[in-house]
Design an enzyme around this catalytic site. Structure first.
Site, mmCIF file in Angstrom:
data_model
loop_
_atom_site.group_PDB
_atom_site.id
_atom_site.type_symbol
_atom_site.label_atom_id
_atom_site.label_comp_id
_atom_site.label_asym_id
_atom_site.label_seq_id
_atom_site.Cartn_x
_atom_site.Cartn_y
_atom_site.Cartn_z
ATOM 1 N N ARG A 21 -0.528 6.423 -1.705
ATOM 2 C CA ARG A 21 -0.198 5.968 -0.350
ATOM 3 C C ARG A 21 -0.443 7.061 0.691
ATOM 4 N NH1 ARG A 21 -0.689 2.762 -3.272
ATOM 5 N NH2 ARG A 21 0.636 1.033 -3.917
ATOM 6 N N SER A 41 6.533 -3.514 1.534
ATOM 7 C CA SER A 41 7.357 -2.447 0.965
ATOM 8 C C SER A 41 7.713 -1.447 2.058
ATOM 9 C CB SER A 41 6.612 -1.743 -0.165
ATOM 10 O OG SER A 41 6.293 -2.641 -1.196
ATOM 11 N N GLU A 68 7.483 3.849 4.299
ATOM 12 C CA GLU A 68 6.026 3.665 4.218
ATOM 13 C C GLU A 68 5.426 3.310 5.570
ATOM 14 O OE1 GLU A 68 2.896 0.878 1.692
ATOM 15 O OE2 GLU A 68 4.712 1.601 0.714
#
Length: 351
Positions: free
Chosen positions: A160, A239, A343
């Site tokens: 990520r 998420s 995130e």
């Protein structure tokens, strides 16, 4: 190039949160994108880039500067080579590659947002990451004022993360190029156990591309991870927290905390994450800390379908969302000694 003033940003995000921008520009070509960026940089005006808006948490006061919506279009297939304009809708592009019989991104179906955002976050799900198929990223370098082409190895991809995310003020992604696979209508080898189980096969097996895509979409929809304006569980950024990656020492301490809190027979999720590191599940941590599906009694709550998604139930403010996020972060840290990291990108606010 369209221009609006004091323009609402909430409708441009999947959270449907955030105040207005002083100025909102929509660019439909690469030249328009670069011109708008140059104008803002030369004037010293703060600049916010918006693609699909699926990874943004914008403060209630909005954004004092120029918000630039990248709405460029372009889908080009040459054999197994794919080039996407940054503004292309990602999930539509995935569907077109499946229709073309090409494997490599089929398990990334249903992920909201634009193609240009995928290398920034190194988007991944269900055993695939875009870094596995991206060959080049074409970007505007705000430091030099030039268009540059970065090869995969120059993008510094990790979980990520990427070069673009670590230096967000430098690059504006214009185009992304991929190398896909012609496996005669079959998917890439399945690398995610849940996907393999749902398909009734073993990890490492291949299945028809359409079956792989449809199964992933079904799995995502069951978790509220496919956009649906009528379903408030999808009024989210998917998420909200990344899965923690721990050193061996930290993971041993974490396991001890788990046994102390949940009993000797309980083992936390553990996945290899490179030498000396283990990845665990943020969703598991949240649930075991007492934040179950549907948690909350205000306008911002945890999804009723998945503990990793924080949602706007229709009347939330960004501050409502952040209050819930902070509560979850504090609760997980108190329970297990791990600090979750958000995130989505925050604009004008922070946890």
């Amino acid at each position: 190039m369209q221009e609006l003033h004091d323009a609402p940003l909430a409708p441009l995000t999947t959270f449907r949160l955030g105040g207005p921008a002083t100025r909102l520009v929509t660019a439909t070509t690469d030249d328009e994108v670069m011109a708008a960026v140059r104008e803002a940089d030369e004037a010293g005006t703060p600049l916010l880039l918006i693609g699909g808006g699926s990874n943004l948490v914008i403060g209630d006061k909005g954004f004092e500067g120029t918000a630039l919506v990248i709405a460029t279009k372009g889908f080009s297939l040459d054999g197994t080579s794919l080039e996407l304009a940054a503004g292309e809708t990602w999930t539509d592009a995935v569907a077109r590659t499946v229709e073309a019989g090409l494997a490599g991104i089929e398990c990334l179906a249903g992920i909201p947002g634009s193609a240009g955002a995928t290398p920034i976050q190194n988007v991944g799900a269900y055993g695939q990451e875009v870094s596995s198929t991206i060959t080049e990223v074409v970007a505007y370098d705000r430091r030099t004022g030039e268009t540059v082409t970065l090869a995969n190895e120059d993008c510094a991809f990790s979980y990520r993360h990427s070069r673009f995310k670590s230096d967000p003020e430098r690059y504006v992604v214009l185009r992304v190029r991929f190398a896909l696979e012609d496996a005669e209508g079959l998917s890439a080898p399945l690398r995610y156990a849940e996907t393999a189980r749902a398909l009734g096969v073993e990890p490492g097996d291949r299945v028809p591309l359409t079956r792989a895509r449809e199964t992933v979409l079904k799995l995502r929809a069951g978790k509220g991870m496919v956009l649906d304006p009528e379903d408030h569980d999808t009024w989210s950024a998917g998420s909200f927290f990344t899965n923690p990656i721990l050193t061996d020492t930290d993971f041993a301490q974490f396991r001890a905390r788990v046994r102390e809190r949940l009993g000797d027979g309980v083992e936390p999720p553990a996945y290899p994450a490179g030498e000396g590191h283990t990845k665990t599940s943020a969703a598991w941590l949240i649930d075991k800390s007492g934040f179950t599906k549907g948690y909350g009694d205000g306008p911002a709550r945890i999804s009723t379908k998945h503990t990793l998604a924080l949602t706007n139930r229709g009347s939330a403010t960004t501050e409502d969302l952040l209050a819930l996020a902070r509560e979850v972060v504090a609760g997980v840290h108190e329970a297990f000694g791990i600090t979750l990291v958000n995130e989505p990108v925050t604009v004008g606010v922070s946890l």
